[in-house]
Design a protein around this motif. Structure first.
Motif, mmCIF file in Angstrom:
data_model
loop_
_atom_site.group_PDB
_atom_site.id
_atom_site.type_symbol
_atom_site.label_atom_id
_atom_site.label_comp_id
_atom_site.label_asym_id
_atom_site.label_seq_id
_atom_site.Cartn_x
_atom_site.Cartn_y
_atom_site.Cartn_z
ATOM 1 N N VAL A 1 21.942 -39.098 -11.264
ATOM 2 C CA VAL A 1 21.711 -37.531 -11.393
ATOM 3 C C VAL A 1 20.154 -37.493 -11.458
ATOM 4 C CG1 VAL A 1 21.796 -35.399 -12.310
ATOM 5 C CG2 VAL A 1 23.865 -36.844 -12.049
ATOM 6 N N GLY A 2 19.430 -36.616 -10.467
ATOM 7 C CA GLY A 2 18.016 -36.598 -10.398
ATOM 8 C C GLY A 2 17.354 -37.403 -9.656
ATOM 9 N N LYS A 3 18.006 -38.374 -8.878
ATOM 10 C CA LYS A 3 17.457 -39.415 -8.315
ATOM 11 C C LYS A 3 17.778 -39.463 -6.745
ATOM 12 C CE LYS A 3 16.894 -42.778 -12.009
ATOM 13 N NZ LYS A 3 17.072 -44.028 -12.556
ATOM 14 N N ARG A 4 16.844 -39.839 -5.771
ATOM 15 C CA ARG A 4 17.391 -39.688 -4.564
ATOM 16 C C ARG A 4 18.175 -41.050 -4.176
ATOM 17 N NH1 ARG A 4 15.182 -36.906 -0.395
ATOM 18 N NH2 ARG A 4 13.509 -36.149 -1.814
ATOM 19 N N VAL A 5 19.060 -40.648 -3.421
ATOM 20 C CA VAL A 5 20.340 -41.836 -3.009
ATOM 21 C C VAL A 5 20.141 -42.319 -1.592
ATOM 22 C CG1 VAL A 5 22.560 -42.440 -3.679
ATOM 23 C CG2 VAL A 5 21.245 -40.929 -5.183
ATOM 24 N N ALA A 6 20.282 -43.313 -1.754
ATOM 25 C CA ALA A 6 20.667 -43.862 -0.190
ATOM 26 C C ALA A 6 22.149 -44.206 -0.048
ATOM 27 C CB ALA A 6 19.773 -45.209 0.195
ATOM 28 N N VAL A 7 22.748 -43.585 0.838
ATOM 29 C CA VAL A 7 24.137 -43.559 0.927
ATOM 30 C C VAL A 7 24.590 -44.459 2.311
ATOM 31 C CG1 VAL A 7 26.437 -42.303 0.912
ATOM 32 C CG2 VAL A 7 24.427 -41.520 -0.264
ATOM 33 N N THR A 8 25.406 -45.301 2.246
ATOM 34 C CA THR A 8 26.027 -45.998 3.519
ATOM 35 C C THR A 8 27.355 -46.534 3.297
ATOM 36 O OG1 THR A 8 25.384 -48.131 2.405
ATOM 37 C CG2 THR A 8 23.626 -46.971 3.985
ATOM 38 N N SER A 9 27.912 -47.093 4.202
ATOM 39 C CA SER A 9 29.385 -47.302 4.284
ATOM 40 C C SER A 9 29.360 -48.829 4.991
ATOM 41 C CB SER A 9 30.096 -46.416 5.127
ATOM 42 O OG SER A 9 31.517 -46.855 5.127
ATOM 43 N N PRO A 10 28.946 -49.882 3.958
ATOM 44 C CA PRO A 10 29.239 -51.235 4.392
ATOM 45 C C PRO A 10 30.452 -51.542 5.168
ATOM 46 C CG PRO A 10 28.204 -51.213 2.391
ATOM 47 C CD PRO A 10 28.699 -49.799 2.704
ATOM 48 N N GLN A 11 31.534 -50.953 4.707
ATOM 49 C CA GLN A 11 32.870 -51.051 5.575
ATOM 50 C C GLN A 11 33.078 -50.284 6.739
ATOM 51 O OE1 GLN A 11 36.143 -48.770 4.095
ATOM 52 N NE2 GLN A 11 37.399 -50.746 3.869
ATOM 53 N N GLY A 12 31.912 -49.328 6.985
ATOM 54 C CA GLY A 12 32.066 -48.374 8.185
ATOM 55 C C GLY A 12 32.978 -47.394 8.282
ATOM 56 N N ARG A 13 34.159 -47.275 7.262
ATOM 57 C CA ARG A 13 35.034 -46.156 7.398
ATOM 58 C C ARG A 13 34.541 -44.647 6.814
ATOM 59 N NH1 ARG A 13 40.494 -47.784 4.712
ATOM 60 N NH2 ARG A 13 40.997 -45.663 5.264
ATOM 61 N N PHE A 14 33.375 -44.873 6.279
ATOM 62 C CA PHE A 14 32.859 -43.614 5.604
ATOM 63 C C PHE A 14 31.319 -43.247 6.313
ATOM 64 C CE2 PHE A 14 30.538 -42.012 1.904
ATOM 65 C CZ PHE A 14 31.294 -40.868 1.879
ATOM 66 N N ALA A 15 31.037 -43.903 7.314
ATOM 67 C CA ALA A 15 29.816 -43.880 7.860
ATOM 68 C C ALA A 15 29.232 -42.713 8.179
ATOM 69 C CB ALA A 15 29.562 -44.553 9.159
ATOM 70 N N ALA A 16 30.343 -41.566 9.047
ATOM 71 C CA ALA A 16 29.783 -40.173 9.415
ATOM 72 C C ALA A 16 29.530 -39.473 8.273
ATOM 73 C CB ALA A 16 30.828 -39.759 10.214
ATOM 74 N N ASP A 17 30.504 -39.647 7.298
ATOM 75 C CA ASP A 17 30.227 -38.658 5.919
ATOM 76 C C ASP A 17 28.969 -39.366 5.217
ATOM 77 O OD1 ASP A 17 32.672 -37.365 6.629
ATOM 78 O OD2 ASP A 17 33.330 -37.567 4.643
ATOM 79 N N ALA A 18 28.677 -40.289 4.972
ATOM 80 C CA ALA A 18 27.711 -41.110 4.353
ATOM 81 C C ALA A 18 26.269 -40.500 4.892
ATOM 82 C CB ALA A 18 27.476 -42.566 4.457
ATOM 83 N N ALA A 19 26.206 -40.297 6.152
ATOM 84 C CA ALA A 19 24.910 -40.036 7.019
ATOM 85 C C ALA A 19 24.748 -38.421 6.461
ATOM 86 C CB ALA A 19 25.082 -39.924 8.388
ATOM 87 N N LEU A 20 25.769 -37.703 6.088
ATOM 88 C CA LEU A 20 25.599 -36.254 5.478
ATOM 89 C C LEU A 20 24.764 -36.234 4.174
ATOM 90 C CD1 LEU A 20 29.091 -34.753 6.365
ATOM 91 C CD2 LEU A 20 26.901 -34.499 7.662
ATOM 92 N N ILE A 21 24.991 -37.055 3.243
ATOM 93 C CA ILE A 21 24.170 -37.207 1.976
ATOM 94 C C ILE A 21 23.240 -38.217 2.112
ATOM 95 C CG2 ILE A 21 26.044 -35.803 0.827
ATOM 96 C CD1 ILE A 21 27.164 -38.454 0.137
ATOM 97 N N ASP A 22 22.847 -39.074 2.873
ATOM 98 C CA ASP A 22 22.003 -40.253 2.618
ATOM 99 C C ASP A 22 20.717 -39.542 2.507
ATOM 100 O OD1 ASP A 22 21.020 -42.871 2.922
ATOM 101 O OD2 ASP A 22 20.589 -42.535 5.121
#
Length: 324
Positions: free
Chosen positions: A19-40
């Motif tokens: 909390v309070g930090k910038r977060v890189a969000v990815t989906s190494p598996q690939g199944r969450f990739a589209a959603d991850a891009a929304l908060i990356d």
């Protein structure tokens, strides 16, 4: 399956380290990739638990909602503020103060045993296990990592969840509205009244009602068995036949046990233990519960063999004599 105390402890880790930090969000598996891009690349602004649901809020009014289900787990690594109740071996928990401060759902207080951040790895699910062996940060994703959350100093890898989705505030409100009260979120008399009204208005057996997350949030198979034994209540009793004072006592006892679970990391359900027995119980589930996984063994109160049956597709443990 992780029960409510585990999810509150996971929320604590996110509040302490993300909390309070910038977060890189990815989906190494690939199944969450589209959603991850929304908060990356966004900043995490809050982390909270309600029952078995985890909600991570970002600065673009989007939330990551996670339900670990039966097989999910979070793996943290990096400069992690680890709870000193975690022992390094076997996922077991160390001794802690039985009367320490309890975190509320927004993290307004802190656990007394919290230390300074240190380089470590920590798995959090139904149990917790710390690994202080050397590693390169950030470690490579191993296995099917659904989502990876990475800051400059910490990483959290999510594996095997039942639910993992990025949602907006309206959807968060809808999900929360469908959940029963959580004592660490809803601690006023209105929450108790709601639980009592719901239980005592239904024909459903109390053993099923306690597992219904729309009735009370966070209770799973272990806490169900132990709460019912502590109340000396037959699991098959219809909710309508549960006395009002007993329903209220169940809610208050859940608040008490959840409090202990958040502070210790363990589902400790036996009270008034000596210091020696407390240490033994922290190290061994066999010494921690009244009835859970004790089928065929004598009841600790009356000596009758503990029974086991399926209720709601889950194993139910109870004493046919003490719980009448």
């Amino acid at each position: 399956m992780p029960e409510g105390h585990s999810v509150h402890r996971i929320a604590l880790q996110f509040r302490r380290n993300f909390v309070g930090k910038r977060v890189a969000v990815t989906s190494p598996q690939g199944r969450f990739a589209a959603d991850a891009a929304l908060i990356d690349g966004r900043t995490m602004v809050d982390a909270r638990a309600i029952g078995k649901q985890l909600f991570l809020e970002f600065d673009n009014a989007l939330w990551l909602r996670v339900h670990l289900g039966l097989y999910g787990a979070w793996d943290f690594a990096g400069e992690i503020t680890a709870d000193d109740t975690i022992a390094s071996a076997g996922g077991r928990m160390g001794q802690t103060n039985q009367h320490g401060t309890v975190l509320d759902s927004r993290g307004e207080d802190s656990i007394a045993s919290m230390g300074a951040p240190r380089r470590t790895r920590l798995r959090m699910s139904e149990s917790e296990k710390e690994d202080d062996s050397a590693f390169v940060f950030p470690p490579d994703p191993i296995g099917a990592v659904r989502a990876r959350l990475l800051t400059d100093t910490a990483v959290a890898d999510l594996r095997g969840p039942t639910a993992c989705a990025v949602i907006d505030e309206r959807t968060v409100a809808k999900v929360v509205a469908g959940l029963g009260p959580d004592p660490l979120v809803d601690d006023g008399p209105e929450a108790e009244d709601r639980v009592v009204r719901t239980i005592t208005s239904k024909q459903t057996p109390i053993g099923l009602l306690l597992m219904d997350q729309s009735v009370i949030s966070g209770i799973g198979n272990v806490y169900r068995a132990e709460l019912l034994f502590r109340a000396r209540l037959d699991p098959h009793t219809p909710g309508k036949k549960v006395p009002t004072e007993t329903a209220a006592a169940l809610w208050r006892d859940w608040a008490h046990l959840l409090d202990i679970g958040v502070r210790t990391g363990q589902m400790m359900t036996m009270d008034d233990l000596s210091p020696e027995d407390w240490v033994r119980a922290m190290a061994s589930r066999e010494d921690r519960h009244w009835v859970y996984k004790r089928e065929g063994l004598p009841c600790r109160v009356c000596g009758t063999n503990i029974a086991m049956e399926l209720m709601g597709a889950r194993k139910l443990y109870w004493c046919p004599k003490s719980q009448v």
